[in-house]
Design a protein around this motif. Sequence first.
Motif, mmCIF file in Angstrom:
data_model
loop_
_atom_site.group_PDB
_atom_site.id
_atom_site.type_symbol
_atom_site.label_atom_id
_atom_site.label_comp_id
_atom_site.label_asym_id
_atom_site.label_seq_id
_atom_site.Cartn_x
_atom_site.Cartn_y
_atom_site.Cartn_z
ATOM 1 N N TYR A 175 34.085 30.630 34.714
ATOM 2 C CA TYR A 175 35.025 31.210 35.293
ATOM 3 C C TYR A 175 36.381 31.378 34.416
ATOM 4 C CZ TYR A 175 38.718 31.604 38.898
ATOM 5 O OH TYR A 175 39.738 32.122 39.769
ATOM 6 N N ALA A 176 36.641 32.614 34.308
ATOM 7 C CA ALA A 176 37.608 33.227 33.335
ATOM 8 C C ALA A 176 38.508 34.343 34.229
ATOM 9 C CB ALA A 176 37.279 33.603 32.098
ATOM 10 N N SER A 177 38.951 34.184 35.300
ATOM 11 C CA SER A 177 39.615 35.113 36.211
ATOM 12 C C SER A 177 41.263 35.167 36.155
ATOM 13 C CB SER A 177 39.133 35.088 37.633
ATOM 14 O OG SER A 177 39.817 35.948 38.403
ATOM 15 N N MET A 222 29.083 34.648 36.136
ATOM 16 C CA MET A 222 30.298 34.659 35.140
ATOM 17 C C MET A 222 31.203 35.600 35.827
ATOM 18 S SD MET A 222 30.176 36.407 31.387
ATOM 19 C CE MET A 222 28.656 35.549 30.823
ATOM 20 N N ASN A 223 32.549 35.031 35.856
ATOM 21 C CA ASN A 223 33.785 35.597 36.633
ATOM 22 C C ASN A 223 34.761 36.048 35.614
ATOM 23 O OD1 ASN A 223 35.923 36.536 38.287
ATOM 24 N ND2 ASN A 223 35.437 35.240 39.714
ATOM 25 N N LEU A 224 34.666 37.416 35.131
ATOM 26 C CA LEU A 224 35.811 37.925 34.337
ATOM 27 C C LEU A 224 36.805 38.855 35.262
ATOM 28 C CD1 LEU A 224 33.612 38.540 31.442
ATOM 29 C CD2 LEU A 224 35.041 36.457 31.807
ATOM 30 N N SER A 225 37.032 38.574 36.448
ATOM 31 C CA SER A 225 37.772 39.526 37.036
ATOM 32 C C SER A 225 39.201 39.288 36.930
ATOM 33 C CB SER A 225 37.481 39.375 38.605
ATOM 34 O OG SER A 225 37.803 38.049 39.031
ATOM 35 N N LYS A 244 24.543 36.646 38.083
ATOM 36 C CA LYS A 244 25.892 37.379 38.861
ATOM 37 C C LYS A 244 26.664 37.644 37.861
ATOM 38 C CE LYS A 244 29.117 36.773 42.768
ATOM 39 N NZ LYS A 244 29.604 35.693 43.589
ATOM 40 N N LEU A 245 27.442 39.017 37.773
ATOM 41 C CA LEU A 245 28.251 39.177 36.911
ATOM 42 C C LEU A 245 29.619 39.885 37.628
ATOM 43 C CD1 LEU A 245 29.506 39.441 33.885
ATOM 44 C CD2 LEU A 245 28.448 41.582 33.884
ATOM 45 N N VAL A 246 30.805 39.434 37.530
ATOM 46 C CA VAL A 246 32.096 39.849 38.271
ATOM 47 C C VAL A 246 32.962 40.268 37.417
ATOM 48 C CG1 VAL A 246 33.709 39.373 40.131
ATOM 49 C CG2 VAL A 246 31.452 38.179 40.234
ATOM 50 N N ILE A 303 31.636 45.924 39.564
ATOM 51 C CA ILE A 303 32.764 46.575 38.671
ATOM 52 C C ILE A 303 33.775 47.316 39.470
ATOM 53 C CG2 ILE A 303 31.751 46.495 36.555
ATOM 54 C CD1 ILE A 303 30.078 48.695 36.993
ATOM 55 N N SER A 304 33.947 46.572 40.652
ATOM 56 C CA SER A 304 34.834 47.701 41.433
ATOM 57 C C SER A 304 36.342 47.278 41.010
ATOM 58 C CB SER A 304 34.788 47.009 42.805
ATOM 59 O OG SER A 304 35.265 45.691 43.078
#
Length: 323
Positions: free
Chosen positions: A101-103, A124-127, A147-149, A174-175
């Motif tokens: 988690y690196a949002s 992985m959350n890079l949002s 899952k890749l965000v 990738i929105s």
Amino acid sequence: MRFIFLSIFLSTVFVTFECSKVIELKCNPNFDVQSIVNLPYRCINGLSCFFEEIHVDESTSLVLNFDEANYGLDCVGFVNSTISKLPSNLFNKYKAVNSLYASGIDLLQLPSNTFENASNILDMNLSWNKLTKLEEKVFTPCSNLRKLVLNHNEIEEIDVDAFDKLYQLEELDISNNKLSLIPHKALAQLERLRTLNLSNNSFIVRYGQFPNSLVTLDLSYNKLENFTLKSIISLTKLKYLHLNGNRIFRFRQHIFPDGILDVLKSLKHIQLSDNEFYCTTLADIFIFMEKYKVTIDVVPHLIILNSSNIHGVGCREESRYLL
């Protein structure tokens, strides 16, 4: 002369040493994970460790405090921090980690070695960062990623091999980026991808660029005008298609050409709100959808009731625009 050269050399080394800062990190295993919205299940119910209040610039190197007790972590995260890039040895230490988690930490780049030894990572959350480009093979070590965000970044470019070997990836978001074109191979090679969110970009749809495994495709708010289902004719498993908030106004021989739903037999739900349809055109679409048992779904906050609409989907009265 030798003395002068040696003095200059030592001075240069000293300046470099002074300008480069190294911070040793130690995560907080007691961080309150309930304070973060939309954390993966394993971060909430598994063994997690979060880094807090780290504010560094690009001249600072981050190294991890090696604590043997942390090797079995399920989830690692960064919160309330400002970090231009992740520690290069992150997965050298946390090899067993399944979630990252690196949002919202202002990430600027993902160097090619960022995910070395990250073969066990599943999501992985890079949002909400400031990434502008996805480099060649940056995610390749993440061979089990599901899952890749990457939503709400500033991504303008994706290398053709950025998602190389992500054969297990099922969901990609990738929105809310700045994408217009993505190389064909970049997405088409994701042979198990089921959900793809490309909403809120300026994306141009081209034939053959999506994997045939897709079940849900979100193309809403991409300024699409001449979209046709022919461009996704290979997506025979597609069940949900989101086209909200575009500039679509045509019907037959354009968005729904003859026979297209005989091919896209799995398509059962479509969203069309907030487009440019005349009411007569939208009525024809509803009749056409009914014939093929396709439901026109409406997002609750997009339902139109106080102006021209059909079942909550807004439309334009032609008489208002004819002189």
